[in-house]
Scaffold this motif. Structure first.
Motif, PDB file in Angstrom:
ATOM      1  N   UNK A  77      57.968  23.804  16.090  1.00  0.00           N
ATOM      2  CA  UNK A  77      57.416  22.535  15.784  1.00  0.00           C
ATOM      3  C   UNK A  77      57.351  22.412  14.452  1.00  0.00           C
ATOM      4  N   UNK A  78      57.171  21.034  14.150  1.00  0.00           N
ATOM      5  CA  UNK A  78      57.465  20.557  12.590  1.00  0.00           C
ATOM      6  C   UNK A  78      56.386  19.491  12.413  1.00  0.00           C
ATOM      7  N   UNK A  79      55.754  19.489  11.380  1.00  0.00           N
ATOM      8  CA  UNK A  79      54.570  18.496  10.832  1.00  0.00           C
ATOM      9  C   UNK A  79      55.228  17.323  10.261  1.00  0.00           C
ATOM     10  N   UNK A  80      56.259  17.383   9.703  1.00  0.00           N
ATOM     11  CA  UNK A  80      56.935  16.333   9.053  1.00  0.00           C
ATOM     12  C   UNK A  80      58.523  16.361   9.453  1.00  0.00           C
ATOM     13  N   UNK A  81      58.977  15.113   9.242  1.00  0.00           N
ATOM     14  CA  UNK A  81      60.450  14.853   9.465  1.00  0.00           C
ATOM     15  C   UNK A  81      61.397  16.210   8.587  1.00  0.00           C
ATOM     16  N   UNK A  82      62.037  16.560   9.260  1.00  0.00           N
ATOM     17  CA  UNK A  82      62.744  18.007   9.035  1.00  0.00           C
ATOM     18  C   UNK A  82      64.126  17.965   9.397  1.00  0.00           C
ATOM     19  N   UNK A  83      65.087  18.356   8.354  1.00  0.00           N
ATOM     20  CA  UNK A  83      66.421  18.676   8.734  1.00  0.00           C
ATOM     21  C   UNK A  83      66.667  19.881   9.346  1.00  0.00           C
TER      22      UNK A  83
END
Length: 477
Positions: A368-374
């Motif tokens: 998972x990611x907390x912020x928009x991630x490429x």
């Protein structure tokens, strides 16, 4: 010569029968239609012939090569003997008072094609118990008094995409127990939910900008409001007219909104009890092919999070062809754990939890990611989507980014050759039920049952076999 003239007249007459101009009438069976457009060919159904229709009414999608795109104003007003109606997936609008006072109408399915439900469309349908919006709904607005006095209505799922809810639209729906306002809704009209006396919870999406005066007046049973919208950027000037008068309605907000409100910004909400226990809004839900079922993924790297009733939490294990779902039975998402969520609601309130789940996450393959991630270099990501093969994990296109609080599967470039992974429930059967007198023992009305191929049952199973019951496998013998 006579034969040629006769042939010419026959062709001419047949041409005249199939041709009509705008505002011309067409009769088909017991229904009358009016031509609204010639290119493309469109009509609206606007009245019935003879006696009021009773029982089941099936509105066709086409009449004489004309598409039925509208149900006209008061077309079936006061048809009190009507108890079932089929609206075709060609209709784009339901006119003013179209089914007003059809008080024996029990349920209605609004097809995905409908964009507008106009004022008073189902006014006074006191026997209406369920309103179902078909998957992929294009609905944009619900008009004034559209469902006013639908006293038997117990639940309604407003589809994501609706931007406005009109004045008194669900007023006096006295058996409505919960309502979720999706993030797409910008405004709720005055008295929209007035006197919904059984309403206990309200979910307000992040996009809401205006709540009209007395929108929730006399909704005295509401105990919890889950608000993702910024209250200081939203017009709700007379909030204290709504809900309980004794300050016992809890207004759940996110921590950043709470900080704003406690710095002198909470003057309009003084009678609420504030809780800063609402976690960030779940990403856009993927609506499955199963009616009334919604899926999303979620990740929070900092806090333990708890889902509310009606939402199921799953870990995911990526296999060769599918994703195996393993339920987290207590509904608690541990910090730094990515999960899959299934709900019967398009908006899912997520609350901070003081305790961790007892479930082991050792087998969980989700990240998972907390912020928009490429996407990472050399990685292929799979994200939850509702695509051509239904809801499942689809390959994320190269160069696209992951959304904040999103869960995903990651594989190396060499392994990332598949386009789609479907769901597969864990193989363990958790419960064994007994058939008695042709049906299983009585269950809660909120229980949901599915066959293993994903088909939702209308009630409890009446045949022996293995089913998915409230997210877990159950053998009925």
């Amino acid at each position: 010569m006579k034969r040629k003239i006769l042939f010419f007249l026959t062709v001419l007459l047949s041409t005249m029968v199939s041709w009509a101009a705008v505002d011309d009438d067409i009769k088909d069976g017991v229904l009358w239609y009016k031509v609204t457009n010639e290119s493309p060919k469109e009509v609206k159904v606007y009245k019935y012939d003879g006696k009021k229709p009773t029982g089941a009414l099936d509105i066709p999608a086409k009449v004489n090569d004309y598409s039925v795109t509208n149900i006209g104003e008061k077309a079936f007003d006061n048809c009190s003997g009507l108890n079932d109606v089929t609206i075709p997936n060609s209709v784009t609008s339901i006119g003013k008072g179209a089914f007003g006072n059809c008080y024996h109408l029990i349920s209605v399915t609004i097809p995905a094609s409908v964009k507008i439900i106009d004022a008073n469309a189902f006014f006074g349908c006191s026997g209406l118990e369920t309103v179902y919006f078909a998957d992929g709904s294009l609905l944009e607005s619900i008009g004034n008094k559209a469902f006013l006095y639908c006293e038997s209505l117990t639940s309604v799922i407003i589809p994501d995409g609706v931007t406005s809810i009109g004045n008194y639209s669900f007023g006096a729906c006295s058996n409505l127990t919960g309502i979720a306002i999706p993030a797409s809704v910008k405004s709720i009209g005055a008295n929209a939910f007035e006197s919904c006396e059984s309403l206990t919870s309200v979910i307000i999406g992040s996009g809401l900008k205006k709540i009209g005066e007395s929108a929730f007046y006399n909704c005295s049973s509401v105990t919890d409001v889950y608000c993702y919208a910024d209250l200081l950027e939203m017009t709700w000037n007379k909030a204290n007219q709504d809900f309980k008068r004794d300050g016992k309605t809890v207004l759940h907000v996110t921590e950043d909104i709470f900080d704003k409100l406690t710095n002198g910004g909470a003057t309009n909400y003084s009678k609420f009890k504030f809780m800063s226990d609402l976690c960030s809004e779940a990403p856009l839900k993927a609506n499955s092919a199963v009616p009334g079922e919604y899926w999303t993924t979620y990740y929070n790297g900092t806090n333990n999070v708890m889902v509310t009733e009606g939402t199921f939490v799953y870990m995911g294990v990526l296999g060769t062809n599918s994703v195996a779902l393993k339920e987290v039975a207590d509904g608690i998402i541990n910090s730094d754990q990515a999960v899959i969520l299934k709900s019967n609601n398009p908006a899912i309130p997520l609350l901070l939890s003081e305790t961790s789940s007892a479930t082991s996450y050792d087998d969980n393959g989700l990240q998972g990611v907390s912020e928009a991630t490429a996407q990472g270099t050399g990685e292929t990501y799979y994200v939850l989507s509702n695509g051509s093969k239904g809801v499942g994990f689809y390959k994320l296109a190269a160069g696209e980014s992951l959304a904040a609080n999103k869960a995903f599967f990651s594989t190396s470039t060499g392994a990332g050759v598949r386009e789609f992974f479907e769901f597969e429930y864990e193989e363990t059967t958790t419960t064994i039920g007994e058939l008695k007198d042709g049906k299983i023992e009585k269950r809660k009305s909120t229980d949901t049952w599915y066959t293993l191929d994903g088909r939702k049952l209308q009630g409890v199973p009446i045949q022996r076999g293995i089913y998915i019951h409230n997210g877990s496998k159950e053998a009925i013998r």
